[in-house]
Write an enzyme that holds these catalytic residues in place. Structure first.
Site, PDB file in Angstrom:
ATOM      1  N   ASP A  68      -9.146   0.390   2.123  1.00 35.83           N
ATOM      2  CA  ASP A  68      -8.141  -0.031   3.101  1.00 35.83           C
ATOM      3  C   ASP A  68      -8.652   0.329   4.493  1.00 35.83           C
ATOM      4  O   ASP A  68      -8.340   1.379   5.043  1.00 35.83           O
ATOM      5  CB  ASP A  68      -6.811   0.679   2.794  1.00 35.83           C
ATOM      6  CG  ASP A  68      -5.733   0.371   3.818  1.00 35.83           C
ATOM      7  OD1 ASP A  68      -5.837  -0.672   4.479  1.00 35.83           O
ATOM      8  OD2 ASP A  68      -4.800   1.175   3.949  1.00 35.83           O
ATOM      9  N   THR A 107      -9.231  -5.887   3.848  1.00 33.18           N
ATOM     10  CA  THR A 107      -9.121  -4.941   2.742  1.00 33.18           C
ATOM     11  C   THR A 107     -10.132  -5.403   1.699  1.00 33.18           C
ATOM     12  O   THR A 107     -10.190  -6.598   1.395  1.00 33.18           O
ATOM     13  CB  THR A 107      -7.701  -4.949   2.128  1.00 33.18           C
ATOM     14  OG1 THR A 107      -6.745  -4.680   3.153  1.00 33.18           O
ATOM     15  CG2 THR A 107      -7.567  -3.914   1.012  1.00 33.18           C
ATOM     16  N   LYS A 124      -4.340  -2.397  10.101  1.00 33.99           N
ATOM     17  CA  LYS A 124      -4.685  -2.486   8.677  1.00 33.99           C
ATOM     18  C   LYS A 124      -4.903  -3.928   8.199  1.00 33.99           C
ATOM     19  O   LYS A 124      -5.531  -4.129   7.168  1.00 33.99           O
ATOM     20  CB  LYS A 124      -3.536  -1.913   7.834  1.00 33.99           C
ATOM     21  CG  LYS A 124      -3.161  -0.479   8.158  1.00 33.99           C
ATOM     22  CD  LYS A 124      -3.995   0.486   7.353  1.00 33.99           C
ATOM     23  CE  LYS A 124      -3.398   1.885   7.422  1.00 33.99           C
ATOM     24  NZ  LYS A 124      -4.147   2.804   6.566  1.00 33.99           N
ATOM     25  N   GLU A 158      -9.885  12.456   8.341  1.00 34.07           N
ATOM     26  CA  GLU A 158      -9.724  13.811   7.827  1.00 34.07           C
ATOM     27  C   GLU A 158     -11.046  14.576   7.825  1.00 34.07           C
ATOM     28  O   GLU A 158     -11.100  15.740   8.204  1.00 34.07           O
ATOM     29  CB  GLU A 158      -9.155  13.761   6.406  1.00 34.07           C
ATOM     30  CG  GLU A 158      -7.757  13.187   6.333  1.00 34.07           C
ATOM     31  CD  GLU A 158      -7.451  12.684   4.928  1.00 34.07           C
ATOM     32  OE1 GLU A 158      -6.998  13.478   4.096  1.00 34.07           O
ATOM     33  OE2 GLU A 158      -7.688  11.487   4.659  1.00 34.07           O
ATOM     34  N   ARG A 175       1.173  14.282  14.319  1.00 33.11           N
ATOM     35  CA  ARG A 175       2.377  15.034  14.697  1.00 33.11           C
ATOM     36  C   ARG A 175       2.153  16.501  14.370  1.00 33.11           C
ATOM     37  O   ARG A 175       2.649  16.997  13.359  1.00 33.11           O
ATOM     38  CB  ARG A 175       3.601  14.545  13.905  1.00 33.11           C
ATOM     39  CG  ARG A 175       4.015  13.111  14.097  1.00 33.11           C
ATOM     40  CD  ARG A 175       5.174  12.746  13.168  1.00 33.11           C
ATOM     41  NE  ARG A 175       4.818  12.996  11.776  1.00 33.11           N
ATOM     42  CZ  ARG A 175       4.200  12.118  10.981  1.00 33.11           C
ATOM     43  NH1 ARG A 175       3.901  10.928  11.429  1.00 33.11           N
ATOM     44  NH2 ARG A 175       3.883  12.439   9.741  1.00 33.11           N
ATOM     45  N   ASP A 189       0.843  -1.194   0.000  1.00 31.46           N
ATOM     46  CA  ASP A 189       0.000   0.000   0.000  1.00 31.46           C
ATOM     47  C   ASP A 189       0.879   1.245   0.000  1.00 31.46           C
ATOM     48  O   ASP A 189       1.735   1.403   0.870  1.00 31.46           O
ATOM     49  CB  ASP A 189      -0.929  -0.003   1.223  1.00 31.46           C
ATOM     50  CG  ASP A 189      -2.100   0.958   1.061  1.00 31.46           C
ATOM     51  OD1 ASP A 189      -2.424   1.325  -0.089  1.00 31.46           O
ATOM     52  OD2 ASP A 189      -2.693   1.349   2.081  1.00 31.46           O
ATOM     53  N   HIS A 213      -3.596  13.915   1.811  1.00 32.08           N
ATOM     54  CA  HIS A 213      -3.861  12.967   2.893  1.00 32.08           C
ATOM     55  C   HIS A 213      -2.667  12.901   3.851  1.00 32.08           C
ATOM     56  O   HIS A 213      -2.829  12.967   5.068  1.00 32.08           O
ATOM     57  CB  HIS A 213      -4.149  11.578   2.307  1.00 32.08           C
ATOM     58  CG  HIS A 213      -4.254  10.488   3.320  1.00 32.08           C
ATOM     59  ND1 HIS A 213      -5.343  10.360   4.156  1.00 32.08           N
ATOM     60  CD2 HIS A 213      -3.410   9.474   3.649  1.00 32.08           C
ATOM     61  CE1 HIS A 213      -5.159   9.301   4.951  1.00 32.08           C
ATOM     62  NE2 HIS A 213      -4.003   8.755   4.668  1.00 32.08           N
ATOM     63  N   GLU A 230      -9.289   4.289  -1.950  1.00 30.75           N
ATOM     64  CA  GLU A 230      -8.067   4.058  -2.729  1.00 30.75           C
ATOM     65  C   GLU A 230      -8.391   3.378  -4.055  1.00 30.75           C
ATOM     66  O   GLU A 230      -9.461   2.804  -4.239  1.00 30.75           O
ATOM     67  CB  GLU A 230      -7.103   3.130  -1.955  1.00 30.75           C
ATOM     68  CG  GLU A 230      -6.751   3.624  -0.564  1.00 30.75           C
ATOM     69  CD  GLU A 230      -5.521   2.948   0.030  1.00 30.75           C
ATOM     70  OE1 GLU A 230      -4.743   2.324  -0.723  1.00 30.75           O
ATOM     71  OE2 GLU A 230      -5.351   3.059   1.257  1.00 30.75           O
ATOM     72  N   GLN A 285      -3.624   2.203  15.112  1.00 25.05           N
ATOM     73  CA  GLN A 285      -2.558   2.725  14.244  1.00 25.05           C
ATOM     74  C   GLN A 285      -1.693   3.745  14.987  1.00 25.05           C
ATOM     75  O   GLN A 285      -0.461   3.707  14.910  1.00 25.05           O
ATOM     76  CB  GLN A 285      -3.193   3.361  13.002  1.00 25.05           C
ATOM     77  CG  GLN A 285      -2.192   3.843  11.959  1.00 25.05           C
ATOM     78  CD  GLN A 285      -2.888   4.438  10.734  1.00 25.05           C
ATOM     79  OE1 GLN A 285      -4.117   4.459  10.643  1.00 25.05           O
ATOM     80  NE2 GLN A 285      -2.097   4.927   9.789  1.00 25.05           N
ATOM     81  N   GLU A 343     -10.457   3.857   3.957  1.00 27.81           N
ATOM     82  CA  GLU A 343      -9.563   4.668   3.118  1.00 27.81           C
ATOM     83  C   GLU A 343      -9.968   4.461   1.669  1.00 27.81           C
ATOM     84  O   GLU A 343     -10.037   3.333   1.183  1.00 27.81           O
ATOM     85  CB  GLU A 343      -8.095   4.285   3.343  1.00 27.81           C
ATOM     86  CG  GLU A 343      -7.606   4.684   4.727  1.00 27.81           C
ATOM     87  CD  GLU A 343      -6.088   4.606   4.901  1.00 27.81           C
ATOM     88  OE1 GLU A 343      -5.432   3.842   4.167  1.00 27.81           O
ATOM     89  OE2 GLU A 343      -5.568   5.333   5.780  1.00 27.81           O
ATOM     90  N   THR A 403      -4.673   6.446   0.408  1.00 26.75           N
ATOM     91  CA  THR A 403      -5.904   7.227   0.492  1.00 26.75           C
ATOM     92  C   THR A 403      -5.828   8.415  -0.452  1.00 26.75           C
ATOM     93  O   THR A 403      -4.905   9.209  -0.382  1.00 26.75           O
ATOM     94  CB  THR A 403      -6.093   7.761   1.921  1.00 26.75           C
ATOM     95  OG1 THR A 403      -5.941   6.673   2.813  1.00 26.75           O
ATOM     96  CG2 THR A 403      -7.457   8.397   2.088  1.00 26.75           C
ATOM     97  N   ARG A 410      -7.815   3.582  13.513  1.00 33.50           N
ATOM     98  CA  ARG A 410      -6.911   4.714  13.764  1.00 33.50           C
ATOM     99  C   ARG A 410      -6.306   4.705  15.152  1.00 33.50           C
ATOM    100  O   ARG A 410      -5.183   5.173  15.334  1.00 33.50           O
ATOM    101  CB  ARG A 410      -7.677   6.032  13.556  1.00 33.50           C
ATOM    102  CG  ARG A 410      -8.254   6.212  12.175  1.00 33.50           C
ATOM    103  CD  ARG A 410      -7.191   6.153  11.116  1.00 33.50           C
ATOM    104  NE  ARG A 410      -7.758   6.394   9.787  1.00 33.50           N
ATOM    105  CZ  ARG A 410      -7.078   6.193   8.663  1.00 33.50           C
ATOM    106  NH1 ARG A 410      -5.830   5.747   8.691  1.00 33.50           N
ATOM    107  NH2 ARG A 410      -7.648   6.428   7.501  1.00 33.50           N
TER     108      ARG A 410
HETATM  109 MN    MN Z   1      -4.065   2.862   2.880  1.00 33.10          MN
END
Ligand code: MN
Length: 438
Positions: free
Chosen positions: A244, A268, A264, A384, A154, A138, A145, A212, A251, A210, A370, A248
């Site tokens: 995907d 999928t 993840k 987002e 961050r 991926d 994104h 994609e 993650q 996500e 994404t 979160r």
């Molecule tokens: Mn992805």
């Protein structure tokens, strides 16, 4: 890079009447591939090509000897339970079958009599993953994104300095990729509550999708060799839609220092139909890199990639909650964007993946990452769209969502349209969240 040819002629009509409707995803200019059988049957899965609301059964095409020469050999290679043997044959064979199907399906074609018995209604079939996917990688090709997610994880350092130099990716899990219709229990795992020093264990509270594209590798390369950027697209069979699913909260706790893992690898979902690069040729657009950004290193740079390396594929995501489903309401659109905004192209992904001698194999799947567009409304994830879960979305029926709830189904659609070309579509990919296992 595929040139336009007679199969792209916007004026072509098919004797399959449903293929001629203006809103149809599968007109005669598209001709995407899937693997299917009659729903609920014990039939063998085999390759098929979409035309309108029908499927051309390639096993039947082979058995009836509809085609001759290279197109017949190509149809035979696509008549088994995976498309890998067909993918292995390469672009000349893919094109030969596309041209033969285009001619045979055109209004007035004398092949109608022999081909008509090979049609199966899409409403009567079930699909499976169209290829044996040996490896799944991926990527992370949307800078929009990467920047918005980086800002959430961050705040002081949103976009890491390697992003504009390296097509970032990670090796994902192939075994949990399933075709549209997949459902899965909400993943469980470790998360670090805000302000806490130690993690807790339980169901994910921040389950996301996500939006994609999936890129199916056609022909591979020997280990120790590389695929140059100008050869890269000849190794690509086609594209599908890809969700995907991402937890979160898992993650955020696990992703440093080696990247996503259990956040993840639980599921999928891909669309059943693979739209070939040849079908997408009319929708190529210029790829640009802002002048103030680093320009690609030579192995990621090419005139052809700059001229036509990007693709204008419209992508849309919708949600259908359990309450909406019970009330018979249509899924609610959440966002829409285009693959044309990607920071890296498919050719750059393939060239980068193999530059160190890594061998790609027929049927390998690359996720685009994404695809979020430049504005916040074009974001391809709930992370987002809700600003990290801080601003709930209000759905048309009054329900709200920050992240996905049990019973939610996520629907993704893709299509291409522009003046002078026939509109082509990807169909859709649907997946549903079940309650966590206790
Ligand atoms: Mn992805």
């Amino acid at each position: 890079m595929t040139r336009l040819n007679e199969t792209h002629d916007a004026g072509l009509q098919s004797w399959v009447a449903s293929a001629n409707a203006a809103s149809c995803d599968f007109p005669i200019q598209n001709l995407p591939f899937a693997v299917f059988r009659r729903a609920g049957s014990n039939e063998a899965f085999r390759g098929g090509v979409a035309i309108g609301d029908q499927i051309v059964d390639l096993a039947a095409v082979q058995a009836r000897g509809v085609f001759t020469g290279e197109a017949a050999a190509a149809a035979a290679s696509a008549s088994g339970p995976t498309l890998n043997p067909f993918m292995t044959l390469g672009p000349a064979a893919w094109s030969a079958l596309r041209l033969a199907l285009s001619r045979a399906l055109r209004a007035g074609s004398p092949a109608e009599q022999t081909l008509r018995p090979c049609l199966v209604p899409q409403s009567e079939v079930e699909y499976t993953v169209p290829a044996h996917i040996g490896d799944y990688t991926d990527f992370y090709t949307s800078i929009h994104h990467a920047t918005s997610v980086g800002r959430l994880f961050r705040p002081d350092n949103p976009l890491l300095p390697n992003y504009k130099w390296v097509p970032i990716g990670y090796h994902g899990r192939a075994s949990s990729i399933e075709v549209s219709g997949q459902s899965f229990p909400r993943p469980v795992g470790q998360t670090l509550p805000a302000g806490a020093a130690t993690p807790v264990f339980g169901p994910s509270k921040r389950l996301d999708y996500e939006l994609e594209l999936g890129v199916f590798v056609g022909t591979g390369n020997e280990r120790g060799s590389r695929i140059g950027i100008d050869e890269a697209e000849a190794h690509v069979f086609g594209l599908c839609l890809l969700n995907d699913w991402s937890a979160r909260d898992l993650q955020a706790w696990e992703y440093q220092p080696l990247g996503p893992f259990l956040s993840k690898n639980f599921a999928t979902t891909i669309s059943p139909w693979i739209v070939t690069l040849e079908a997408l040729a009319p929708f190529r657009v210029e790829w640009t890199r802002p002048a103030e950004d680093p320009q690609p290193l030579p192995y990621l740079e090419s005139g052809a990639n700059r001229a036509k390396g990007a693709l204008d594929i419209r992508l849309q995501v919708l949600v259908e909650t359990a309450q909406m489903r019970e009330a018979g309401q249509a899924p609610a659109p959440l966002s829409q964007t285009s693959f044309r905004h990607a920071y890296w192209t498919i050719a750059q992904m393939v060239a980068h993946h193999t530059v160190n001698g890594c061998n790609l194999q027929p049927g390998d799947l690359l996720g685009s990452g994404t695809e979020s567009g430049p504005t916040p409304e074009e974001a391809g994830s709930l992370l987002e769209l809700t600003f990290g879960g801080k601003q709930p979305l209000v759905l048309p029926n009054g329900q709200t969502r920050t992240f996905l709830e049990d019973g939610d189904a996520v629907v993704m659609r893709g299509w291409c349209e522009k003046p002078g070309a026939a509109r082509i579509g990807f169909g859709e990919v649907v997946g549903r969240v079940l309650p966590a296992l206790v």
